[in-house]
Design a protein around this motif. Structure first.
Motif, PDB file in Angstrom:
ATOM      1  N   SER A 103      38.582  39.713  14.444  1.00 40.00           N
ATOM      2  CA  SER A 103      39.984  39.524  15.872  1.00 40.00           C
ATOM      3  C   SER A 103      39.851  38.866  16.801  1.00 40.00           C
ATOM      4  O   SER A 103      38.640  38.795  17.194  1.00 40.00           O
ATOM      5  CB  SER A 103      39.610  41.342  15.980  1.00 40.00           C
ATOM      6  N   GLU A 104      40.649  38.395  16.976  1.00 39.11           N
ATOM      7  CA  GLU A 104      40.219  37.230  18.533  1.00 39.11           C
ATOM      8  C   GLU A 104      40.726  38.553  19.142  1.00 39.11           C
ATOM      9  O   GLU A 104      41.456  38.688  19.890  1.00 39.11           O
ATOM     10  CB  GLU A 104      41.897  36.533  18.528  1.00 39.11           C
ATOM     11  N   TYR A 157      41.315  36.448  26.826  1.00 39.52           N
ATOM     12  CA  TYR A 157      41.640  35.336  27.132  1.00 39.52           C
ATOM     13  C   TYR A 157      42.886  35.655  28.160  1.00 39.52           C
ATOM     14  O   TYR A 157      42.763  35.145  29.270  1.00 39.52           O
ATOM     15  CB  TYR A 157      43.079  34.814  26.260  1.00 39.52           C
ATOM     16  N   THR A 185      41.792  38.591  22.438  1.00 38.13           N
ATOM     17  CA  THR A 185      43.044  37.484  22.873  1.00 38.13           C
ATOM     18  C   THR A 185      43.044  38.821  24.208  1.00 38.13           C
ATOM     19  O   THR A 185      43.237  37.948  25.578  1.00 38.13           O
ATOM     20  CB  THR A 185      44.659  39.071  22.388  1.00 38.13           C
ATOM     21  N   LYS A 191      31.742  35.153  10.421  1.00 37.25           N
ATOM     22  CA  LYS A 191      32.716  34.903   9.657  1.00 37.25           C
ATOM     23  C   LYS A 191      31.509  34.033   8.740  1.00 37.25           C
ATOM     24  O   LYS A 191      32.207  33.755   7.778  1.00 37.25           O
ATOM     25  CB  LYS A 191      32.923  33.307  10.088  1.00 37.25           C
ATOM     26  N   ASN A 246      32.199  36.526  16.698  1.00 36.96           N
ATOM     27  CA  ASN A 246      33.234  36.005  15.747  1.00 36.96           C
ATOM     28  C   ASN A 246      32.508  35.465  14.444  1.00 36.96           C
ATOM     29  O   ASN A 246      32.484  34.940  13.382  1.00 36.96           O
ATOM     30  CB  ASN A 246      33.650  35.506  15.897  1.00 36.96           C
ATOM     31  N   LYS A 292      32.134  36.791  22.587  1.00 33.51           N
ATOM     32  CA  LYS A 292      32.131  37.417  21.486  1.00 33.51           C
ATOM     33  C   LYS A 292      33.247  35.713  20.269  1.00 33.51           C
ATOM     34  O   LYS A 292      32.904  36.512  19.372  1.00 33.51           O
ATOM     35  CB  LYS A 292      34.267  37.887  21.821  1.00 33.51           C
ATOM     36  N   PHE A 293      33.146  34.639  20.999  1.00 37.40           N
ATOM     37  CA  PHE A 293      33.423  33.749  20.107  1.00 37.40           C
ATOM     38  C   PHE A 293      31.813  33.546  18.881  1.00 37.40           C
ATOM     39  O   PHE A 293      31.980  33.667  17.970  1.00 37.40           O
ATOM     40  CB  PHE A 293      33.109  33.004  20.891  1.00 37.40           C
TER      41      PHE A 293
END
Length: 677
Positions: free
Chosen positions: A350-351, A356, A353, A406, A402, A398-399
């Motif tokens: 999940s991004e 941000y 968001t 991936k 993710n 978080k990056f």
């Protein structure tokens, strides 16, 4: 009082259209404007040799400077000129950093290059584009001498506000060889002997800066020849063909952002064409109503656009089919299908968001200068900085998380594919049932809102001087209405057949080649406007014109001056006195207003701050040449004066311009008395 202009360009740079510098033009400008001091401030460059020539030739105080592109805003840096080689070296460092459009220097670089900023006159763009803002403004504020504005309106606003920098108004002109007209944007300072130190001291004190030499900030020279007008309400009188409109046009050219309402421009001519123009104008000015009302629906629509129910149903079918077949053949599993990764699901990615949005919100709190005192009353600034650092660290984690997911998902997918090739068992199709259910719920919410916004109702009402602007929502009746709302030449006939089925309608819209997805929210509900008079009835043609005049006058608040040419040519006295005069008088408290009029309802009743009178005269010398002379003064003055020293009786001017002469005035007065008695 000394007249100064510390923002002048003499070198074309990447920020300018090309021009050829002319020293003779510079001399002409200084003489015509009667300047006492200037500064040369070219964009991100300083030409020492050229400056030495200018300083030698002008005969007035000339200061070296540079206009620096600082963090997307501009700032003037003006030196005392005592050590030109040192100033040249520092400016050259700026030139090396700003080599293309969009380049800028940080405050830290700026301070490192110029050293102790207190040695200079520092003037950032304040109420002038591009204005310095945010953290850069906060950092430079302790060193600021004054703030540059671009109009008398903004000068007055800043000089009255102790929270703003002392204002300065400068020409920002390019001295080119073909220049024969120069702007009249200058600042007067209450200063004796002109020195760098004296100028800096005066500019730092808002009580020592003014728009005019003798009248403070009540009047300002609108033309280079010294002709003044009030910073409040002006009336411009005169007989036919005496130069009134010419004067109004000169003022229009002299001010950066004028609002000009020309004579007869708002009067209805052709009924259908005028009504169409009127409706387009009303909708354009109130497009914000559509944006605000439909903002929630737009957010939902943006989510639903990414939902493909048909594809989701196919995925669910494949999942169920594979699940059933796998159950039927459970006894036929082989070594490959028994491997755990054979049925492993991939990680959900999940991004971030929310992170941000949080980081952006905290950043706004940290960088906001306008409400800094209120923010710091409740929130510790160091705490905010610590918070944003931790949020950024979390975003970085978080990056990384993710990225790992991936990579692992890719490995899982590869392994499953290899196992599936070797196994004879049925592999269960991947599906995220949570995402599947969320997609269904999004569409349900979308359908409810899409149907609700088609129900006819009033969504907004705004009152302007007895008129009511009513915005109403409802459903589209024809595909042509959708096309008009979209403002494109695309065809919407096929899609409109599904208008009663919002989700299917959306899918058809998305199939139209060339359609802009971000504008689709406007195509689900029709927003229409209606202007009602004081009785609640739709306006007539004449009332429509009255509303347009009021609207244009109110819109003038976003401009630097309002110019109106003979409003009485199109509107009756009762409307002018009860509606227009009130708005104009109120508006003139915040900006200059100039009205050309022959009408005593406007001219005599409005309570002007300053009177201008244009007169065509025959010269008694030589061949009786026609000349146009402009007289001016306060309404209480017995005589109005021209720049060349001529005078004219104020009472005579008012009688001739507003009452058609004293005899006509007495005749009307007697007639009114007869009617009354």
């Amino acid at each position: 009082m000394k007249k100064i202009d510390l923002h002048i360009h003499t070198v074309p740079t990447i920020s300018d259209a090309h021009f050829t510098f002319s020293l003779e033009s510079f001399k002409s400008y200084v003489n015509e404007a009667q300047l006492h001091a200037i500064a040369v401030t070219n964009h991100d460059v300083f030409d020492g040799d050229q400056f030495r020539t200018i300083r030698h030739e002008l005969g007035i105080l000339a200061l070296p400077g540079i206009e620096v592109n600082l963090a997307n805003g501009h700032v003037l840096v003006i030196s005392d000129g005592k050590n030109l080689p040192d100033f040249q070296e520092r400016c050259d460092l700026i030139s090396k950093k700003v080599v293309a459009i969009g380049d800028s220097v940080t405050f830290e670089e700026f301070e490192a290059i110029f050293g102790d900023l207190r040695r200079y006159i520092i003037i950032p763009h304040a109420d002038k584009s591009p204005a310095i803002s945010g953290l850069t403004l906060q950092k430079i504020t302790p060193f600021v001498t004054a703030g540059e504005v671009d109009s008398p309106k903004k000068f007055i606003r800043a000089v009255k506000d102790d929270d703003k920098f002392p204002p300065v108004l400068f020409s920002d002109t390019r001295i080119r060889e073909d220049r024969n007209k120069f702007p009249s944007r200058h600042t007067f300072i209450d200063c004796g002997e002109l020195t760098f130190e004296a100028i800096k001291a005066c500019l730092s004190d808002r009580t020592k800066v003014a728009l005019s030499e003798k009248d403070g900030n009540r009047l300002w020279p609108v033309f280079l020849d010294g002709q003044k007008i009030s910073t409040g309400l002006n009336i411009l009188l005169g007989e036919r063909s005496s130069g009134k409109t010419h004067t109004l046009n000169r003022i229009k050219e002299a001010v950066e952002h004028p609002k000009y309402i020309a004579q007869f421009s708002l009067v209805q001519q052709d009924d259908s064409a005028y009504e169409k123009e009127f409706n387009v104008e009303v909708q354009k000015k109130r497009s914000i109503v559509i944006e605000e009302y439909l903002s929630g629906f737009k957010s939902v629509l943006d989510e639903v656009i990414r939902v493909d129910l048909h594809a989701n149903e196919k995925s669910l079918e494949r999942y169920l089919d594979s699940l059933l077949k796998s159950a039927d053949e459970a006894d036929r599993q082989d070594a490959f299908s028994k491997v755990k990764l054979y049925k492993e699901s991939e990680f959900a990615v999940s991004e971030p968001t929310t992170l941000y949005e949080l980081i952006e919100s905290v950043r706004l709190l940290i960088e906001n200068a306008e409400f800094r005192d209120i923010i710091q009353k409740y929130v510790n600034m160091e705490g905010l900085k610590g918070l944003i650092r931790e949020l950024i660290d979390n975003l970085r984690l978080k990056f990384q998380e993710n990225k790992k997911k991936k990579i692992i998902n890719g490995l899982i997918k590869d392994v499953k594919q290899q196992l599936a090739l070797r196994s004879s068992s049925i592999q269960i199709e991947d599906i995220n049932l949570y995402d599947y259910k969320i997609a269904q719920e999004k569409v349900k919410i979308f359908l409810k809102i899409a149907e609700a916004i088609k129900v006819s109702s009033i969504i907004s009402q705004e009152t302007i001087q007895g008129f009511t602007i009513e915005a109403r929502k409802g459903s589209y009746a024809l595909a042509g209405e959708v096309k008009s709302a979209a403002a494109t030449t695309l065809a919407y006939g096929t899609a409109f057949k599904k208008y009663d089925q919002p989700y299917e309608y959306l899918q058809e819209l998305l199939r139209i080649e060339g359609i802009v997805p971000s504008e689709l929210y406007k195509l689900f509900t029709k927003i229409s406007y209606q202007i009602l008079n004081s009785h609640g009835a739709p306006v007539s043609g004449g009332e429509r014109s009255e509303f347009r005049l009021l609207q244009h006058i109110i819109d003038a608040k976003d401009y630097d001056i309002l110019l109106i040419d003979e409003p009485e040519s199109s509107f009756d006295n009762l409307f002018l006195k009860s509606n227009v005069n009130n708005i104009l008088k109120h508006l003139s408290q915040f900006m200059p207003v100039v009205i050309v009029t022959h009408n005593n309802t406007v001219g005599a009743s409005i309570g002007a701050d300053y009177v201008l009178y244009a007169k065509k005269e025959l010269s008694i010398m030589g061949n009786r040449q026609v000349t146009y002379r402009l007289y001016s003064g306060h309404p209480s003055d017995k005589l109005l004066h021209s720049l060349d020293g001529a005078t004219i009786n104020s009472h005579e001017v008012v009688m001739n311009s507003l009452e058609a002469g004293y005899d006509a005035y007495k005749g009307r007065k007697k007639q009114y008395e007869i009617i009354e008695n």
